[in-house]
Design a protein around this motif. Structure first.
Motif, short mmCIF file in Angstrom:
data_model
loop_
_atom_site.label_atom_id
_atom_site.label_comp_id
_atom_site.label_asym_id
_atom_site.label_seq_id
_atom_site.Cartn_x
_atom_site.Cartn_y
_atom_site.Cartn_z
N PRO A 118 -2.17 1.38 5.09
CA PRO A 118 -0.73 1.50 5.31
C PRO A 118 0.05 0.57 4.38
O PRO A 118 -0.49 -0.38 3.83
N ARG A 119 1.33 0.85 4.26
CA ARG A 119 2.23 0.00 3.49
C ARG A 119 2.68 -1.18 4.35
O ARG A 119 2.90 -1.04 5.55
N THR A 120 2.80 -2.35 3.76
CA THR A 120 3.34 -3.53 4.43
C THR A 120 4.77 -3.75 3.93
O THR A 120 4.98 -3.85 2.71
N PRO A 121 5.75 -3.81 4.81
CA PRO A 121 7.14 -3.96 4.37
C PRO A 121 7.38 -5.33 3.74
O PRO A 121 6.74 -6.31 4.11
N CYS A 122 8.31 -5.39 2.80
CA CYS A 122 8.59 -6.64 2.09
C CYS A 122 10.09 -6.87 1.98
O CYS A 122 10.90 -6.00 2.31
N THR A 123 10.45 -8.05 1.50
CA THR A 123 11.87 -8.39 1.38
C THR A 123 12.58 -7.51 0.35
O THR A 123 13.78 -7.27 0.48
N THR A 124 11.86 -7.05 -0.65
CA THR A 124 12.47 -6.13 -1.63
C THR A 124 12.93 -4.86 -0.95
O THR A 124 14.02 -4.34 -1.23
N VAL A 164 -6.23 18.63 3.99
CA VAL A 164 -7.29 17.68 4.25
C VAL A 164 -8.62 18.40 4.05
O VAL A 164 -8.93 19.35 4.76
N VAL A 165 -9.42 17.93 3.09
CA VAL A 165 -10.68 18.60 2.77
C VAL A 165 -11.89 17.83 3.26
O VAL A 165 -13.00 18.36 3.29
N GLU A 166 -11.69 16.56 3.64
CA GLU A 166 -12.80 15.77 4.19
C GLU A 166 -12.21 14.66 5.05
O GLU A 166 -11.20 14.07 4.70
N ARG A 167 -12.85 14.38 6.18
CA ARG A 167 -12.34 13.35 7.10
C ARG A 167 -13.52 12.58 7.68
O ARG A 167 -14.42 13.16 8.30
N PRO A 168 -13.55 11.24 7.52
CA PRO A 168 -14.63 10.42 8.09
C PRO A 168 -14.66 10.50 9.62
O PRO A 168 -13.65 10.78 10.26
N ALA A 169 -15.82 10.19 10.18
CA ALA A 169 -16.01 10.30 11.63
C ALA A 169 -15.48 9.11 12.40
O ALA A 169 -15.33 9.18 13.62
N HIS A 170 -15.15 7.99 11.72
CA HIS A 170 -14.78 6.79 12.47
C HIS A 170 -13.43 6.90 13.18
O HIS A 170 -13.17 6.18 14.13
N SER A 171 -12.55 7.77 12.74
CA SER A 171 -11.27 8.11 13.40
C SER A 171 -10.21 7.01 13.36
O SER A 171 -9.18 7.12 14.02
N VAL A 172 -10.41 5.94 12.59
CA VAL A 172 -9.40 4.89 12.48
C VAL A 172 -8.28 5.37 11.57
O VAL A 172 -8.52 5.78 10.43
N THR A 173 -7.06 5.31 12.06
CA THR A 173 -5.93 5.90 11.36
C THR A 173 -5.06 4.85 10.64
O THR A 173 -5.18 3.65 10.88
N ILE A 174 -4.18 5.37 9.82
CA ILE A 174 -3.18 4.53 9.15
C ILE A 174 -2.38 3.74 10.19
O ILE A 174 -2.18 2.52 10.06
N GLY A 175 -1.92 4.40 11.23
CA GLY A 175 -1.14 3.74 12.26
C GLY A 175 -1.91 2.64 12.96
O GLY A 175 -1.37 1.57 13.26
N GLU A 176 -3.18 2.88 13.23
CA GLU A 176 -4.00 1.89 13.92
C GLU A 176 -4.22 0.66 13.04
O GLU A 176 -4.16 -0.49 13.53
N VAL A 177 -4.47 0.86 11.75
CA VAL A 177 -4.65 -0.27 10.84
C VAL A 177 -3.36 -1.09 10.76
O VAL A 177 -3.40 -2.33 10.80
N THR A 181 -3.13 -5.05 12.07
CA THR A 181 -2.87 -6.15 11.14
C THR A 181 -1.47 -6.73 11.28
O THR A 181 -1.10 -7.63 10.52
N SER A 182 -0.71 -6.24 12.26
CA SER A 182 0.65 -6.77 12.46
C SER A 182 0.82 -7.30 13.89
O SER A 182 0.70 -8.50 14.12
N LEU A 183 1.05 -6.41 14.85
CA LEU A 183 1.40 -6.83 16.20
C LEU A 183 0.30 -6.69 17.25
O LEU A 183 0.45 -7.17 18.36
N GLU A 184 -0.81 -6.03 16.91
CA GLU A 184 -1.84 -5.77 17.91
C GLU A 184 -3.21 -6.19 17.39
O GLU A 184 -4.08 -5.35 17.14
N PRO A 185 -3.47 -7.49 17.22
CA PRO A 185 -4.75 -7.95 16.67
C PRO A 185 -5.95 -7.58 17.53
O PRO A 185 -7.09 -7.62 17.03
#
Length: 214
Positions: A118-124, A164-177, A181-185
């Motif tokens: 995911p993208r991390t927001p910045c001051t710019t 989407v032509v291929e998807r890993p089985a682990h199911s960890v999403t952009i939103g979850e990452v 890494t921000s509010l839900e360690p």
């Protein structure tokens, strides 16, 4: 899932006090183009990137944001949020960007792209929008958009399908990452074995879980 590319956006040179680059320049102001654009391993041809230490590179070659998520921000702020306003290269329609699985592969135009992080927001970003508390609001909303690496170079244009032509089985999403890494360690353990994450981010996650500073 098959959505489409609503717009392809290229960065223009912007000089401003809020620009994060030491030269006072930023490429966050991206504008839609009419035709297809060549996507190389390091990004879109013609896209201006000022801070290459923090933007661009193989793991952040392409940034994508969903048109539907931009619509939420338009309603929240009471103003238009056009394609490219998030600094995204690709604005998509009918693509669940936040729900994209880390490592899944997208066929877009003649290119093959892979979801990385995911993208991390910045001051710019906050300065560009003129919203001082944007970083906090963006983090709480947790619709970060996704970075993509380029597995196969090719042309991408407005209207191209996103398949989407291929998807890993682990199911960890952009939103979850993003949330981990921000509010839900407490979600961090889910990320520790996701080898499709960029190496610096995966190392940071493992260090945090081990109780050492990244």
């Amino acid at each position: 899932m098959t959505g489409r590319v609503a717009a392809v956006n290229l960065g223009t040179v912007t000089e401003a006090e809020w620009a994060g680059d030491a030269s006072g320049r930023s490429g966050i102001d991206k504008r839609p183009v009419d035709g297809p654009v060549m996507v190389r391993l390091d990004g879109l041809v013609g896209d201006f990137i000022a801070e290459r230490a923090h933007h661009g590179g193989a793991d952040q070659a392409v940034y994508v944001y969903a048109e539907e998520d931009a619509g939420w921000w338009a309603a929240e702020l009471g103003r238009a949020v056009p394609a490219g306003a998030f600094g995204e290269n690709l604005t998509t329609y009918a693509v669940d960007v936040t729900g994209a699985v880390i490592g899944e592969q997208w066929a877009v135009g003649t290119a093959l792209l892979q979801v990385t992080k995911p993208r991390t927001p910045c001051t710019t970003f906050a300065g560009f929008w003129g919203v001082p508390d944007l970083i906090k609001r963006f983090t709480v909303r947790a619709l970060p958009g996704a970075y993509l690496r380029v597995l196969r170079e090719g042309e991408v244009g407005p209207g191209d399908p996103v398949e989407v032509v291929e998807r890993p089985a682990h199911s960890v999403t952009i939103g979850e990452v993003f949330r981990a890494t921000s509010l839900e360690p407490e979600l961090l353990p889910r990320l520790a074995e996701v080898t499709e994450l960029p190496a610096p981010l995966l190392d940071k996650v493992r260090r945090r879980l081990a109780g050492t500073r990244p």
